[in-house]
Design an enzyme around this catalytic site. Structure first.
Site, PDB file in Angstrom:
ATOM      1  N   GLU A  69       0.802  -1.233   0.000  1.00 36.13           N
ATOM      2  CA  GLU A  69       0.000   0.000   0.000  1.00 36.13           C
ATOM      3  C   GLU A  69       0.827   1.272   0.000  1.00 36.13           C
ATOM      4  OE1 GLU A  69      -0.776  -2.596   1.908  1.00 36.13           O
ATOM      5  OE2 GLU A  69      -2.797  -3.162   1.289  1.00 36.13           O
ATOM      6  N   HIS A  87     -10.213  -5.153  10.426  1.00 38.12           N
ATOM      7  CA  HIS A  87     -10.858  -4.949   9.126  1.00 38.12           C
ATOM      8  C   HIS A  87     -12.172  -4.180   9.247  1.00 38.12           C
ATOM      9  CE1 HIS A  87      -8.014  -7.701   7.383  1.00 38.12           C
ATOM     10  NE2 HIS A  87      -8.616  -7.691   6.212  1.00 38.12           N
TER      11      HIS A  87
END
Lengths: 325, 323
Positions: free
Chosen positions: A60, A129
């Site tokens: 990322e 998450h």
């Protein structure tokens, strides 16, 4: 007007903007061959090819930085976070670089990029998450933050975000991808920084966005049965924030309930509540009430997860509290 | 690489001399309180930026870390605007909003000085990505220090550059210390250029005190990037003669070590070489000194005369619409 899903609306926005401007490309994990972890980029590889729909390694910070550099020299990258929780890995690039380059360079280099993907608590995904990430980013000058709640808004706002000359954090929602709504036929955009009244009312203003918007609307419907008419205001863009529309609504209803799915401590709701107190104090008949996520990580167990996030019942109770019922 | 013309050799010498005198003046101005914040001097490393950037075209990109005064000057930035930026003045390169660690110069394709160690590496990679995407034959040079190779984004960026065949040359200026920590205390494999092997990328070490060696090595890598889309990693072995910043007395290294390294002063080595080869005479050197000193004095005058940025500028350039 067609009725389509939030997911399809985002897909249409990506497709239309990529057709319109060859400088726009999409980059992220599984966006190409797999067509998106949540299928937002379905069919795009087929139409635009691997040059513009780019599968990345799980990296990322690296590919966000690549997006920044590409944006500085004239491209218009869309960087997908498979879930926005992963954006934390790229926070240095987003906060120290993307948000600051225009300023540090004295206005020479801008970073026209969109960082998008789903966020918020969803489907027993547990602590790592299942976070509402907007509060992490809204503190940072230089970033714009968008959280659409309907298919129509998702499409119009994403198109504006892609055309925007600044870095835009565009947080979708796993829970909304399958929801349906009317989307205008033909080309349209919705400007960033313009809120929307999703339901007119006179007794109380509920400020809610993204998944919370749906709860607010359900609560408003239930309240109506008791003769209480709630106005539901959707800021849509958190930065810039349309304070004018929010304050205008408070001046009409004199009462405010602010919602967010994230933890209330240091959250968006705190800010919006404070702005209301500052700018509409004389119009308020009760202190601003906040309905927020619990100040705890998101648990896995279904019952605990349910307790972590705001519920319709809590919204109804908050409304009754500000109405002193 | 082709043998250099007389003018090109003198230009290299002038460039290194300008960096040196410019920064010596910066140190003075810092002591006088005219320059604030952190000031990381490049003195001792001039051969790297000079040699490397000398092979570029004006439309090639350069990005660097917070020790970037030399890179900005080599890329063509106006010394007056650089000095004004260091003074925090309205006519500075970045209107006084960037300072020593954040010089940017769009007209010269200089993508900035970046002050988070390794933070600029993926961004430089993105510039190379854009050249590739648009089918242009520009090359990006991405400069960073030895400490940057231990950051995650270094690995991520080099992996992407090799995977996607991006036209970029990574130049690690190994000055042997990451702030006060010697390379050997921070990096498991001391030959940093060998990291390139992990990405299937050409990796090479070069004497960073020898401007012609740097020029040749980077020149080959730039051509490889431009023509064949092969990224490279170059480790320029160099040394900084000053502390990490003006605030650092540099007590982590011995006087003997510093003195010994100063024997390999890249500026003097090159000057002596050119004199030995009869490319320049003593009188030429004196004339260059005079010219460069005048340029630096003029930069200081310009910076001093420039006003402070108006307070309203605090809120401009946060968003493009408010530029």
């Amino acid at each position: 007007m067609a009725i389509i899903t939030y997911r399809e609306a985002l897909n249409q926005a990506l497709r239309e903007e990529m057709r319109r401007d060859p400088r726009v490309f999409l980059m992220g994990e599984e966006v190409g061959l797999y067509q998106g972890a949540y299928k937002v980029s379905q069919g795009l590889l087929e139409e635009f090819g691997p040059k513009r729909i780019i599968d990345t390694p799980i990296s990322e910070a690296g590919f966000t930085g690549v997006g920044i550099g590409a944006a500085m020299v004239g491209l218009r990258p869309i960087v997908e976070m498979m879930t926005f929780n992963f954006a934390l890995v790229a926070v240095d690039q987003i906060v120290n670089q993307a948000a600051k380059i225009l300023y540090m360079s004295g206005g020479q280099y801008n970073v026209p990029m969109v960082i998008r993907g789903p966020g918020g608590p969803a489907h027993q995904l547990a602590a790592q998450h299942s976070q509402s990430m907007e509060s992490y980013f809204y503190h940072v000058p230089g970033l714009k933050i968008v959280r659409p709640g309907t298919p129509k808004d998702a499409k119009g706002l994403l198109k504006s975000a892609i055309r925007d000359d600044d870095p835009v954090i565009f947080i979708e929602s796993e829970l909304l991808y399958g929801t349906k709504g009317e989307v205008p036929d033909g080309e349209y955009t919705i400007p960033l920084g313009v809120a929307d009244i999703k339901r007119e009312g006179r007794d109380v203003t509920i400020v809610a966005y993204s998944t919370m918007l749906l709860l607010a609307l359900q609560a408003a419907e239930e309240l109506e049965k008791e003769g209480i008419f709630a106005e539901v205001v959707d800021p849509r863009t958190l930065r810039p924030l349309d304070t004018e529309l929010i304050i205008g609504s408070i001046k009409k209803t004199n009462r405010a309930v602010v919602m967010e799915s994230g933890a209330g401590f240091g959250g968006i709701g705190t800010v919006i509540g404070e702005i209301i107190s500052e700018q509409a104090f004389d119009y308020l008949d009760a202190p601003v009430e906040r309905v927020t996520g619990a100040n705890a990580p998101t648990p896995y167990a279904k019952n605990l997860e349910r307790a972590k996030v705001p519920s319709k019942e809590r919204v109804v109770a908050a409304v009754k509290k500000v109405l002193a019922i | 690489m082709q043998k250099l013309e007389h003018k090109e050799l003198v230009d290299l010498l002038r460039q290194m001399l300008l960096m040196r005198r410019f920064e010596e003046k910066c140190a003075e101005m810092y002591a006088l309180g005219k320059i604030g914040g952190f000031l990381h001097l490049y003195i001792g490393q001039e051969a790297v930026a000079t040699g490397a950037i000398s092979v570029l075209r004006p439309d090639d990109y350069v990005i660097a870390s917070y020790r970037e005064h030399g890179h900005a000057l080599a890329k063509g930035s106006d010394p007056r605007k650089v000095m004004a930026e260091l003074f925090g003045r309205a006519d500075g390169l970045c209107k006084g909003k960037g300072g020593s660690m954040h010089l940017f110069d769009k007209t010269h394709h200089f993508l900035g000085g970046h002050a988070i160690v390794a933070g600029q590496i993926p961004i430089g990679t993105g510039a190379a990505f854009a050249s590739q995407y648009e089918g242009k034959d520009q090359v990006t040079l991405c400069f960073f220090g030895d400490a940057a190779v231990n950051q995650g984004v270094f690995h991520e960026a080099l992996n992407l550059a090799a995977l996607w065949h991006l036209p970029i040359v990574y130049i690690c200026e190994n000055n042997r210390y990451g702030m006060g920590t010697a390379v050997a205390r921070a990096t498991s494999v001391k030959d940093l250029y060998r990291r390139a092997e992990a990405y299937g990328m050409p990796g090479e070490a070069v004497d960073g005190m020898d401007v012609l060696a740097v020029r040749e090595c980077v020149g080959l890598a730039v051509e490889r990037a431009r023509r064949e889309r092969i990224p490279s990693f170059i480790e320029a072995k160099t040394y900084r003669f000053r502390g990490h910043s003006m605030a650092d007395p540099g007590t982590y290294r011995t006087k003997e070590e510093v003195e010994q390294e100063k024997q390999r002063d890249p500026l003097l080595l090159f000057r002596n070489h050119l004199m030995a080869e009869a490319v320049v005479k003593e009188s030429d050197w004196k004339a260059l000194e005079k010219e460069v000193r005048a340029t630096v004095e003029e930069a200081v005058r310009y910076a001093d005369a420039s006003p402070e940025p108006p307070v309203e500028w605090l809120h401009t350039d946060v968003y493009v619409s408010e530029r």
